[in-house]
Design an enzyme around this catalytic site. Structure first.
Site, PDB file in Angstrom:
ATOM      1  N   LYS A  52       0.849  -1.204   0.000  1.00 46.81           N
ATOM      2  CA  LYS A  52       0.000   0.000   0.000  1.00 46.81           C
ATOM      3  C   LYS A  52       0.879   1.246   0.000  1.00 46.81           C
ATOM      4  CE  LYS A  52      -3.759  -2.540   2.015  1.00 46.81           C
ATOM      5  NZ  LYS A  52      -4.419  -3.105   3.182  1.00 46.81           N
ATOM      6  N   GLN A  96      -5.020  -1.947   9.274  1.00 42.23           N
ATOM      7  CA  GLN A  96      -4.777  -3.249   8.649  1.00 42.23           C
ATOM      8  C   GLN A  96      -5.363  -4.376   9.509  1.00 42.23           C
ATOM      9  OE1 GLN A  96      -3.292  -3.773   5.536  1.00 42.23           O
ATOM     10  NE2 GLN A  96      -4.062  -5.841   5.897  1.00 42.23           N
ATOM     11  N   ASP A 119     -11.456   1.891   3.264  1.00 40.32           N
ATOM     12  CA  ASP A 119     -11.726   0.459   3.112  1.00 40.32           C
ATOM     13  C   ASP A 119     -13.222   0.219   2.895  1.00 40.32           C
ATOM     14  OD1 ASP A 119      -9.678  -1.361   2.968  1.00 40.32           O
ATOM     15  OD2 ASP A 119      -9.379  -1.508   5.137  1.00 40.32           O
TER      16      ASP A 119
END
Ligand code: NAP
Length: 282
Positions: A52, A96, A119
């Site tokens: 990322k 995460q 997300d």
């Protein structure tokens, strides 16, 4: 048979984002910024976070990666998220997953400002997706829709079967297909006659997590197959939920593993961060 290269398509989209960031540098006081929080030392998570970070670097976005020891508490994490929520230099916040067991994932995801939830896991964004309103959409499902669009496939009136009903893949992609006027079936581990159900699909989406489970018996002639699975086969080789070699001569188009859905996911994260940036700049 068309092999849908998510790798090539994602590179093309990343280059478009890169060009857009160059324009942003001219017209805005700052570039988009993504903050990523990693708690603990899960090896796979470390790799995802590194990728990322690389994605941000490639397109010219700022990234802020915050790493914490496994012992970092939920309270500390919530306080950190609140600081990032308040920080108007930060457009996207990604925690995460998975988190260590002592931290409640739901509480953490709900603490993220929905406008920074790149997300797309915050209940407010999930609800908007359900209602068909504009929202930050989970990256993997969004990537699949972009792939279909890129190959010029119109879902209107098509039968879509999604195998898997997770919050991050199965359910959201089913909703997106429904919004695109497909007739959608969501199958799962309790589905009876799974083969027959899958054989109906014009578009078969496999998001199960079982190596090569979907073989040619499950696939209709001329179907489009999107393989989300990331698994290891008996030889420890990366493979999808679909037995690619077995189905490839039967399908109209298929995503390989690796190089299919996977690369699209990070690219959609960059897209979501860009979208959040524009919303914050309004
Ligand atoms: P998950 O949360 O474990 O969900 C798996 C789903 O598959 C569940 O709904 C489960 O049904 C269903 N299932 C399991 N065995 C089945 C069977 N024999 N027949 C029919 N359905 C069955 O997994 P996920 O997070 O959605 O991920 C799925 C796969 O995609 C994994 O391999 C994961 O690594 C991969 N993935 C890839 C990306 C990417 O970027 N490419 C992103 C996310 C995930 P129940 O609900 O009934 O248990």
């Amino acid at each position: 048979m068309m092999r849908i290269s998510g790798k090539d398509i994602s590179l093309k989209i990343k280059d478009e984002i890169k060009e857009e960031i160059e324009k942003i540098k001219v017209h805005y006081p700052r570039v988009p910024q993504l903050a990523v929080i990693l708690v603990g030392d899960n090896q796979a998570s470390q790799t995802y976070v590194r990728n990322k970070e690389r994605g941000c670097q490639y397109v010219g976005m700022d990234s802020l990666v915050i790493r914490h020891e496994e012992s970092f508490t939920e309270e500390q994490l919530l306080a950190e998220i609140e600081m990032l929520n308040q920080n108007d230099q930060v457009d996207g916040i990604l925690v995460q997953l998975p988190l260590p067991r002592h931290i409640c994932e739901d509480r953490v995801l709900e603490a993220i400002d929905p406008s920074k939830d790149v997300d797309g896991f915050h209940p407010a964004n999930v609800a908007r997706l359900f209602l068909g309103q504009h929202s930050l959409v989970p990256c993997t499902p969004k990537g699949m829709m972009v792939l279909l669009d890129q190959i010029g496939y119109d879902l209107t009136g098509k039968e879509v079967v999604v195998v898997g009903r997770s919050h991050i893949v199965g359910k959201p992609v089913a909703l997106l297909c429904l919004q695109s006027n497909a007739t959608v079936t969501i199958a799962h581990s309790h589905t009876e006659n799974l083969k027959e159900v899958c054989q109906r699909a014009d578009v078969l989406i496999a998001a199960v997590g079982k190596a090569k489970m979907i073989n040619s018996d499950y696939v209709k002639d001329g179907a489009v197959v999107l393989d989300v699975g990331i698994n290891r086969d008996d030889n420890n080789k990366l493979c999808g939920d679909v037995d690619y070699e077995d189905v490839k001569d039967k399908v109209y188009a298929i995503t390989p593993v690796p190089g299919g859905i996977g690369p699209m996911t990070i690219t959609m994260l960059l897209k979501n961060t860009l979208e959040a940036f524009y919303n914050h700049m309004k």
